[in-house]
Design a protein around this motif. Structure first.
Motif, PDB file in Angstrom:
ATOM      1  N   ARG A 100      16.882 -22.372  32.283  1.00  0.00           N
ATOM      2  CA  ARG A 100      18.275 -21.916  32.378  1.00  0.00           C
ATOM      3  C   ARG A 100      19.167 -22.452  31.253  1.00  0.00           C
ATOM      4  N   GLU A 103      21.509 -19.815  29.669  1.00  0.00           N
ATOM      5  CA  GLU A 103      22.600 -19.456  30.576  1.00  0.00           C
ATOM      6  C   GLU A 103      23.672 -20.536  30.584  1.00  0.00           C
ATOM      7  N   ARG A 104      23.241 -21.772  30.654  1.00  0.00           N
ATOM      8  CA  ARG A 104      24.199 -22.893  30.657  1.00  0.00           C
ATOM      9  C   ARG A 104      24.979 -22.953  29.352  1.00  0.00           C
ATOM     10  N   ALA A 106      25.713 -20.428  27.387  1.00  0.00           N
ATOM     11  CA  ALA A 106      26.680 -19.319  27.395  1.00  0.00           C
ATOM     12  C   ALA A 106      27.873 -19.653  28.284  1.00  0.00           C
ATOM     13  N   ASP A 107      27.608 -20.283  29.445  1.00  0.00           N
ATOM     14  CA  ASP A 107      28.697 -20.693  30.333  1.00  0.00           C
ATOM     15  C   ASP A 107      29.599 -21.729  29.657  1.00  0.00           C
ATOM     16  N   MET A 108      28.980 -22.685  28.969  1.00  0.00           N
ATOM     17  CA  MET A 108      29.771 -23.712  28.274  1.00  0.00           C
ATOM     18  C   MET A 108      30.612 -23.087  27.157  1.00  0.00           C
ATOM     19  N   ALA A 110      31.771 -20.061  27.077  1.00  0.00           N
ATOM     20  CA  ALA A 110      32.861 -19.326  27.723  1.00  0.00           C
ATOM     21  C   ALA A 110      33.964 -20.279  28.170  1.00  0.00           C
ATOM     22  N   LEU A 111      33.579 -21.425  28.737  1.00  0.00           N
ATOM     23  CA  LEU A 111      34.576 -22.417  29.161  1.00  0.00           C
ATOM     24  C   LEU A 111      35.352 -22.970  27.977  1.00  0.00           C
ATOM     25  N   GLN A 114      37.740 -20.336  26.781  1.00  0.00           N
ATOM     26  CA  GLN A 114      38.855 -20.222  27.724  1.00  0.00           C
ATOM     27  C   GLN A 114      39.831 -21.380  27.528  1.00  0.00           C
TER      28      GLN A 114
END
Length: 123
Positions: A100, A103-104, A106-108, A110-111, A114
């Motif tokens: 994963r 995925e992690r 990409a999430d980081m 995005a955060l 943001q």
């Protein structure tokens, strides 16, 4: 009596790297299971006694659970293919695990994006 030389340093890393390369080729060319889509082998970890290997993979297309099940069912076939290619005494039992990390990441990202966007609005 002369001391016996220790096993070559980093041998486990070399074996894991070779397993990763050979598995990539075996999955792409010889595995005919339709549940296995576009799979990338991310890493291989081999136990010190070469009895087991954790194979971390990611999936570009397809269902993760189905792909994991298909790869674990094909582990014996893939191990047999490795046995023919590798020249080591013990070919490890393969255990496939979904990685994963992407995925992690990409999430980081995005955060972070943001947080940067909200900070620029405040200024």
């Amino acid at each position: 009596m002369p001391k016996r030389k220790a096993a070559a340093p980093n041998r486990a890393f070399k074996v894991a790297d070779q397993i990763q390369r050979d598995l990539t080729e075996l999955i792409a060319r010889e595995l005919k299971d339709p549940r296995v889509g576009m799979v990338t082998i991310q890493a291989v970890e081999v136990t010190p006694d070469y009895a087991h290997a954790k194979v971390y993979f990611s999936v570009l297309t397809g269902d993760v659970a189905e792909t994991t099940e298909a790869l674990n069912q094909a582990a014996g076939f893939l191990r047999n293919g490795l046995f023919k290619r590798l020249h080591i005494h013990t070919v490890p039992t393969l255990h496939f695990l979904f990685d994963r990390t992407t995925e992690r990441a990409a999430d980081m990202n995005a955060l972070i994006a943001q947080a940067v966007a909200s900070r620029s609005k405040d200024e």
